[in-house]
Write a protein that holds these residues in place. Sequence first.
Motif, PDB file in Angstrom:
ATOM      1  N   PRO A   5      41.144  46.558  39.933  1.00 52.89           N
ATOM      2  CA  PRO A   5      40.402  45.718  38.987  1.00 52.89           C
ATOM      3  C   PRO A   5      38.943  45.513  39.367  1.00 52.89           C
ATOM      4  O   PRO A   5      38.116  45.273  38.493  1.00 52.89           O
ATOM      5  CB  PRO A   5      41.181  44.403  39.005  1.00 52.89           C
ATOM      6  N   GLY A   6      38.617  45.581  40.632  1.00 55.06           N
ATOM      7  CA  GLY A   6      37.204  45.469  41.004  1.00 55.06           C
ATOM      8  C   GLY A   6      36.651  44.067  40.961  1.00 55.06           C
ATOM      9  O   GLY A   6      35.484  43.857  40.628  1.00 55.06           O
ATOM     10  N   THR A   7      37.469  43.075  41.304  1.00 59.55           N
ATOM     11  CA  THR A   7      36.994  41.697  41.311  1.00 59.55           C
ATOM     12  C   THR A   7      36.271  41.384  42.616  1.00 59.55           C
ATOM     13  O   THR A   7      36.415  42.084  43.614  1.00 59.55           O
ATOM     14  CB  THR A   7      38.169  40.730  41.134  1.00 59.55           C
ATOM     15  N   TYR A   8      35.508  40.302  42.581  1.00 66.81           N
ATOM     16  CA  TYR A   8      34.787  39.850  43.769  1.00 66.81           C
ATOM     17  C   TYR A   8      34.586  38.351  43.654  1.00 66.81           C
ATOM     18  O   TYR A   8      34.752  37.753  42.574  1.00 66.81           O
ATOM     19  CB  TYR A   8      33.429  40.553  43.884  1.00 66.81           C
ATOM     20  N   GLU A   9      34.231  37.727  44.767  1.00 71.80           N
ATOM     21  CA  GLU A   9      33.943  36.292  44.740  1.00 71.80           C
ATOM     22  C   GLU A   9      32.570  36.084  44.130  1.00 71.80           C
ATOM     23  O   GLU A   9      31.597  36.749  44.503  1.00 71.80           O
ATOM     24  CB  GLU A   9      34.010  35.708  46.147  1.00 71.80           C
ATOM     25  N   GLU A  10      32.483  35.146  43.214  1.00 70.81           N
ATOM     26  CA  GLU A  10      31.241  34.945  42.467  1.00 70.81           C
ATOM     27  C   GLU A  10      30.072  34.586  43.385  1.00 70.81           C
ATOM     28  O   GLU A  10      28.926  34.940  43.107  1.00 70.81           O
ATOM     29  CB  GLU A  10      31.447  33.852  41.414  1.00 70.81           C
ATOM     30  N   TRP A  68      40.462  54.875  40.110  1.00 71.11           N
ATOM     31  CA  TRP A  68      39.990  54.396  38.816  1.00 71.11           C
ATOM     32  C   TRP A  68      39.610  52.930  38.931  1.00 71.11           C
ATOM     33  O   TRP A  68      40.190  52.179  39.729  1.00 71.11           O
ATOM     34  CB  TRP A  68      41.079  54.554  37.758  1.00 71.11           C
ATOM     35  N   VAL A  69      38.631  52.496  38.132  1.00 69.29           N
ATOM     36  CA  VAL A  69      38.204  51.106  38.173  1.00 69.29           C
ATOM     37  C   VAL A  69      38.187  50.545  36.754  1.00 69.29           C
ATOM     38  O   VAL A  69      37.838  51.238  35.795  1.00 69.29           O
ATOM     39  CB  VAL A  69      36.808  50.974  38.833  1.00 69.29           C
ATOM     40  N   HIS A  91      34.052  37.842  37.101  1.00 69.41           N
ATOM     41  CA  HIS A  91      33.510  38.284  38.394  1.00 69.41           C
ATOM     42  C   HIS A  91      34.221  39.577  38.764  1.00 69.41           C
ATOM     43  O   HIS A  91      35.118  39.645  39.604  1.00 69.41           O
ATOM     44  CB  HIS A  91      33.677  37.198  39.465  1.00 69.41           C
ATOM     45  N   ALA A  92      33.783  40.638  38.064  1.00 73.82           N
ATOM     46  CA  ALA A  92      34.404  41.961  38.179  1.00 73.82           C
ATOM     47  C   ALA A  92      33.381  43.005  37.753  1.00 73.82           C
ATOM     48  O   ALA A  92      32.274  42.672  37.316  1.00 73.82           O
ATOM     49  CB  ALA A  92      35.653  42.035  37.296  1.00 73.82           C
TER      50      ALA A  92
END
Length: 339
Positions: free
Chosen positions: A8-13, A39-40, A47-48
């Motif tokens: 999914p490619g999430t991250y902390e804001e 794949w992404v 936040h992705a």
Amino acid sequence: MDIAFLIPGTYEERDPEKGLDDLLDVFEFGEDLGFRGGWVRQRHLEHAVSNALSFLAAASQRTSRIELGTGVIQIGYENPFLLASNAALVDALSKRRLQLGVSGGVPARYDLLGPEVFGNNPPRPEELGYDKIGQLQSLLVGDYVGERPTEIEAPGTIQIARIQPPHATLPDRLWQGGSSRGSAAFAAAHGLNFTTGNIVAGDGIHGFEEAQSAVLDVYEQGLPEGARTRVALGRVIVPTDSATTESREKYAALLASRLERTLGPHGERDINFQPDLIGSAEEIVERLLTDPALSRASELRLELPYEFTLDEYRQVLADFVEKVVPLARDAGLDLVVSE
């Protein structure tokens, strides 16, 4: 059957730089393990990763072999010409490793994003889908831009106006993501590769396996004779073999939180969900061997859950290659790991 992963490619804001760098690390790690593709997802307002092609341009410089896929870009918000141009550039940067996945249908959050993308008079949602995919495909195969071939002056040359840089195989790497018989019919009629996952629209059919089988039937029966396309099957797979106690508890909570949705079809379109495959390598192989759709796919794609840490993503991918794949092979399921 080749193996790939979808992240999914999430991250902390508060720290997107670290999250995105960790995501690039997952692609490097997956390549080292022997996955054919990484794949992404593309997600707006989260936040992705909000632009999958921009991210994959960076991933192309951190990897050398693994296929790089967009899973998937909602075509409704896109300009087909700009999307084709950007895809052609990323494909060249990656040395022809791009797998361009798109989807039709009403894009997510259209009530909110429609006016932002299209202005005060956004088009009706039904105008946003498959026609744009057809236009994208036409541009990728090298059709000229405009109503007729037009010569334009470029530095040092005169050329016909078409997408640059061209490549003969990029149209063969265009994918339609779909969860319904309608999307499968469109993909087949246009000779597109097809990807479907753990959510399908039954449209009168109850039961996940039955609904997905009907989708694959439509795709296979609609392909032109002699078509050579690929089918990717997405499954949420989380091996727990080498996970820490804390991660095991996290995975169990994830499974429990998503179990109720699998108990029956939802909404007017009878949306069916498949239960996640979370457990030991032995348990996962046992589930895979009873999955009737698996024999109809050329690629098994691990759909990684949201909000895992870098260490957890690495653990899941490593356990799949090092523990699930050997057991699956012993059981007669030939999962291919790249050398």
